[in-house]
Design an enzyme around this catalytic site. Sequence first.
Site, PDB file in Angstrom:
ATOM      1  N   GLU A  79      23.884 -85.108  12.971  1.00 54.91           N
ATOM      2  CA  GLU A  79      22.325 -84.385  13.253  1.00 54.91           C
ATOM      3  C   GLU A  79      22.147 -83.334  11.294  1.00 54.91           C
ATOM      4  O   GLU A  79      21.620 -82.579  11.346  1.00 54.91           O
ATOM      5  CB  GLU A  79      22.538 -83.436  14.298  1.00 54.91           C
ATOM      6  N   CYS A 111      25.217 -83.675  18.738  1.00 57.46           N
ATOM      7  CA  CYS A 111      26.065 -83.342  19.106  1.00 57.46           C
ATOM      8  C   CYS A 111      26.639 -84.756  19.945  1.00 57.46           C
ATOM      9  O   CYS A 111      27.574 -85.261  19.721  1.00 57.46           O
ATOM     10  CB  CYS A 111      26.816 -82.204  19.644  1.00 57.46           C
ATOM     11  N   HIS A 233      33.054 -81.411  24.820  1.00 53.85           N
ATOM     12  CA  HIS A 233      32.454 -81.381  23.650  1.00 53.85           C
ATOM     13  C   HIS A 233      32.451 -79.519  22.980  1.00 53.85           C
ATOM     14  O   HIS A 233      32.514 -78.520  24.706  1.00 53.85           O
ATOM     15  CB  HIS A 233      30.582 -81.333  23.607  1.00 53.85           C
TER      16      HIS A 233
END
Length: 375
Positions: A79, A111, A233
């Site tokens: 990104e 993500c 994450h």
Amino acid sequence: MKIGIDSAAFSTSKYFLSLETLARRRNVDFAKYCSGIGQTKMAVFPPNEDIVTVGADAAEKALAAVPRDDIDMLIFATESSFDLSKSAGIYVHHFLNLREDCRVFDLKQACYSVTAALRLAISHVAENPDSRVLVVGSDVVRYPPNTPGEPTQGGAAVALVVSKDPRILEVEPQAGVHTVDVTDFWRPAHLNEALFDGKLSARNYLKSLDICVDRYFQKTNLKISDIDHACFHAPFGKMALKADRQLFGTRSIDKTLVYNSVIGNSCSASLYICFISLTDNSEEDLSGRRTGFFSYGSGSVAEFFCGVISENYKCMSNAEKNRAALADRTEISFREYESFCNPEFRIFDRYQNAGNLTLSGVSDCRRVYKILEPY
Ligand code: HMG
């Protein structure tokens, strides 16, 4: 056919800022960053390092034990793209000298994108069992200075080789997925730094976790006790700890956060660096252990799935080298941090690179990369 991660490696900048330094300069109690957020250092990129150079370094390491000519697809997940047209993956393809009949493209969804790439790679190998796919996730995370996001910056790349009979992790096909339109973190194309609503993002992350896990259990008939370990994450360590507490109660995920706590948020790479951290730092033999993965990309798409760690995963470990690479970084001053964050600071030949590829300049908006030593 078993399909999954056959080789895995990561790379990050040679430079970091201690969050103690940041706390002093921002007049914040360091305990807030250290125990409140769960971070002690953050990677900061010099002008000669970017998503391509660290991506190429991670890929070079992951390919060390893999026949390079088997790679017929390279998916670059990011990104932090600097080009809205040309894929960052093409630079990596060139520097790794991969086959010309290799498909190369970038993927974006905050993500979440490495997980999307992993799914595509698995489908490709299912259709072409002798293929291997190289997935590279590479991001540099930047927030405006003096905002709550500042101590949660960072950056790194992860490279995963996906194949049949994987030597590290067999990825199971079932997943619980949740997509919802929410503006919790976004980066308009003209900005280098991300905009965000921190509290909304944290709430949506945890809500998505519940929904994904419920969907996953409904599909699989598994239960929480069937999952031995979990990786989340990790935009910052505390977020992953909260997720773990919500899912498991009191289980420890400390081993998954060893690397993230000193790298900071690496967005697309973060979840998979947590997995490498688990396999490198766990004293327990993880062979045959079912490991849960929670991938969250703001915006938002989230997915929960599991994989079973392979018998010989330790043979594929680079634990010593990974620890040494992180220990061998240089701490920068607050002034250097401000320089590295300034897009006008363009001294390309003063700083070290993590690997053998350097960004040597930008001419007419063309990025010029140079190999420092032959691969
Ligand atoms: P904040 O408002 O500065 O912090 O921002 P806070 O006041 O909420 O405090 C944080 C924690 O520190 C709290 O603990 C405090 O109690 C504690 P908690 O209640 O959460 O357990 N604390 C202290 N502890 C010890 N000593 C002290 C002290 N003071 C306070 N003296 C926030 C925090 C995370 C919101 C901010 O850093 C932020 O906005 N970060 C960026 C957004 C983000 O990372 N969101 C996470 C979910 S979204 C995501 O993961 C996607 C993402 O990776 C992007 C993508 O998908 O591409 C970001």
